[in-house]
Design an enzyme around this catalytic site. Structure first.
Site, PDB file in Angstrom:
ATOM      1  N   GLY A  84      61.237 -39.343 -89.637  1.00  0.00           N
ATOM      2  CA  GLY A  84      61.204 -40.290 -88.540  1.00  0.00           C
ATOM      3  C   GLY A  84      61.942 -39.738 -87.337  1.00  0.00           C
ATOM      4  O   GLY A  84      62.839 -38.899 -87.482  1.00  0.00           O
ATOM      5  N   GLN A 141      66.360 -39.771 -79.372  1.00  0.00           N
ATOM      6  CA  GLN A 141      66.750 -38.492 -79.990  1.00  0.00           C
ATOM      7  C   GLN A 141      66.182 -37.291 -79.245  1.00  0.00           C
ATOM      8  O   GLN A 141      66.612 -36.158 -79.475  1.00  0.00           O
ATOM      9  CB  GLN A 141      66.297 -38.439 -81.453  1.00  0.00           C
ATOM     10  CG  GLN A 141      67.009 -39.447 -82.343  1.00  0.00           C
ATOM     11  CD  GLN A 141      66.551 -39.342 -83.782  1.00  0.00           C
ATOM     12  OE1 GLN A 141      65.564 -39.946 -84.164  1.00  0.00           O
ATOM     13  NE2 GLN A 141      67.238 -38.535 -84.575  1.00  0.00           N
ATOM     14  N   CYS A 157      70.025 -37.943 -90.674  1.00  0.00           N
ATOM     15  CA  CYS A 157      69.481 -38.136 -89.327  1.00  0.00           C
ATOM     16  C   CYS A 157      69.374 -36.775 -88.652  1.00  0.00           C
ATOM     17  O   CYS A 157      70.308 -35.975 -88.718  1.00  0.00           O
ATOM     18  CB  CYS A 157      70.399 -39.051 -88.529  1.00  0.00           C
ATOM     19  SG  CYS A 157      69.832 -39.370 -86.853  1.00  0.00           S
ATOM     20  N   LEU A 158      68.230 -36.522 -87.998  1.00  0.00           N
ATOM     21  CA  LEU A 158      68.030 -35.239 -87.315  1.00  0.00           C
ATOM     22  C   LEU A 158      69.077 -35.036 -86.213  1.00  0.00           C
ATOM     23  O   LEU A 158      69.361 -33.895 -85.843  1.00  0.00           O
ATOM     24  CB  LEU A 158      66.618 -35.172 -86.724  1.00  0.00           C
ATOM     25  CG  LEU A 158      65.477 -35.136 -87.756  1.00  0.00           C
ATOM     26  CD1 LEU A 158      64.130 -35.239 -87.066  1.00  0.00           C
ATOM     27  CD2 LEU A 158      65.544 -33.874 -88.607  1.00  0.00           C
ATOM     28  N   HIS A 191      66.219 -47.691 -89.722  1.00  0.00           N
ATOM     29  CA  HIS A 191      66.956 -46.555 -89.148  1.00  0.00           C
ATOM     30  C   HIS A 191      66.471 -46.263 -87.721  1.00  0.00           C
ATOM     31  O   HIS A 191      67.282 -46.070 -86.807  1.00  0.00           O
ATOM     32  CB  HIS A 191      66.753 -45.338 -90.068  1.00  0.00           C
ATOM     33  CG  HIS A 191      67.440 -44.088 -89.599  1.00  0.00           C
ATOM     34  ND1 HIS A 191      68.505 -43.524 -90.273  1.00  0.00           N
ATOM     35  CD2 HIS A 191      67.205 -43.273 -88.530  1.00  0.00           C
ATOM     36  CE1 HIS A 191      68.887 -42.426 -89.633  1.00  0.00           C
ATOM     37  NE2 HIS A 191      68.122 -42.246 -88.573  1.00  0.00           N
ATOM     38  N   GLU A 192      65.141 -46.243 -87.538  1.00  0.00           N
ATOM     39  CA  GLU A 192      64.592 -45.863 -86.225  1.00  0.00           C
ATOM     40  C   GLU A 192      64.780 -46.972 -85.189  1.00  0.00           C
ATOM     41  O   GLU A 192      65.080 -46.684 -84.027  1.00  0.00           O
ATOM     42  CB  GLU A 192      63.111 -45.490 -86.346  1.00  0.00           C
ATOM     43  CG  GLU A 192      62.806 -44.330 -87.300  1.00  0.00           C
ATOM     44  CD  GLU A 192      63.639 -43.076 -87.044  1.00  0.00           C
ATOM     45  OE1 GLU A 192      64.066 -42.839 -85.901  1.00  0.00           O
ATOM     46  OE2 GLU A 192      63.860 -42.330 -88.022  1.00  0.00           O
ATOM     47  N   HIS A 221      68.160 -46.820 -83.737  1.00  0.00           N
ATOM     48  CA  HIS A 221      68.288 -45.819 -82.658  1.00  0.00           C
ATOM     49  C   HIS A 221      67.957 -46.438 -81.301  1.00  0.00           C
ATOM     50  O   HIS A 221      68.581 -46.099 -80.292  1.00  0.00           O
ATOM     51  CB  HIS A 221      67.318 -44.653 -82.894  1.00  0.00           C
ATOM     52  CG  HIS A 221      67.868 -43.558 -83.756  1.00  0.00           C
ATOM     53  ND1 HIS A 221      69.001 -42.847 -83.440  1.00  0.00           N
ATOM     54  CD2 HIS A 221      67.417 -43.020 -84.920  1.00  0.00           C
ATOM     55  CE1 HIS A 221      69.235 -41.931 -84.372  1.00  0.00           C
ATOM     56  NE2 HIS A 221      68.295 -42.022 -85.292  1.00  0.00           N
TER      57      HIS A 221
HETATM   58 ZN    ZN Z   1      68.133 -40.871 -86.984  1.00  0.00          ZN
END
Ligand code: ZN
Length: 160
Positions: free
Chosen positions: A46, A51, A88-89, A130-131, A134
């Site tokens: 995701g 991000q 998380c990226l 999670h997304e 963000h």
């Molecule tokens: Zn993330």
């Protein structure tokens, strides 16, 4: 398509609230295509627009059943609880245990502005939470109750 530059945890951008999308135009389509390419390139499941330094309510996800694009996602209701590892990226090299709802109902628009509803379970439900976090300037590290270290080999994390 092109890879976008990732924003990392130290960056204040990740703490800002993203604005709704109101134009479903070529620029949005390019952003979505670039985000999907960036997510697959980094082996994520995701990715949210902040991000890649775009403060708009746009996310892409692929939890194993194909690409899902969500514009202006809203959580309608949640049910139950699941407990599992998350990554998380934008927080490379770290993982943590986070409690999330087991079932999530959400509405969102597609790249053309059409509204849809989805009922998601397990990993996809976790991913949606999670997304959308963000988009509100929240990170999973705010919610994790325990960090997972390399020696905890039995636990596998998904990068989101
Ligand atoms: Zn993330």
């Amino acid at each position: 398509m092109a890879l976008r530059k990732m924003v990392y945890i130290e960056d204040e951008l990740l703490r800002k609230k993203s604005r709704p999308v109101d134009k479903f135009d070529e620029k949005l389509h390019k952003l979505l295509d670039d985000m999907a390419e960036t997510m697959y390139h980094t082996n994520g499941v995701g990715l949210a627009a902040p991000q890649v330094a775009v403060l708009r309510r746009v996310v892409v996800m692929d939890c194993g059943d194909g690409l899902i694009e969500m514009i202006n996602p809203e959580i309608i209701s949640t049910e139950g609880e699941q407990d599992g590892p998350e990554g998380c990226l934008s927080v490379p090299g770290r993982r943590g245990m986070v409690k999330r709802p087991m079932i999530v109902r959400a509405r969102f628009q597609d790249r053309h502005g059409e509204w849809y509803e989805i009922e998601a379970e397990e990993l996809l439900a976790r991913c949606i939470m999670h997304e959308t976090d963000h988009l509100n300037g929240e990170l999973y590290v705010d919610k994790m109750y325990r960090e997972i270290f390399a020696e905890d080999e039995e636990e596998e994390a998904e990068e989101e």
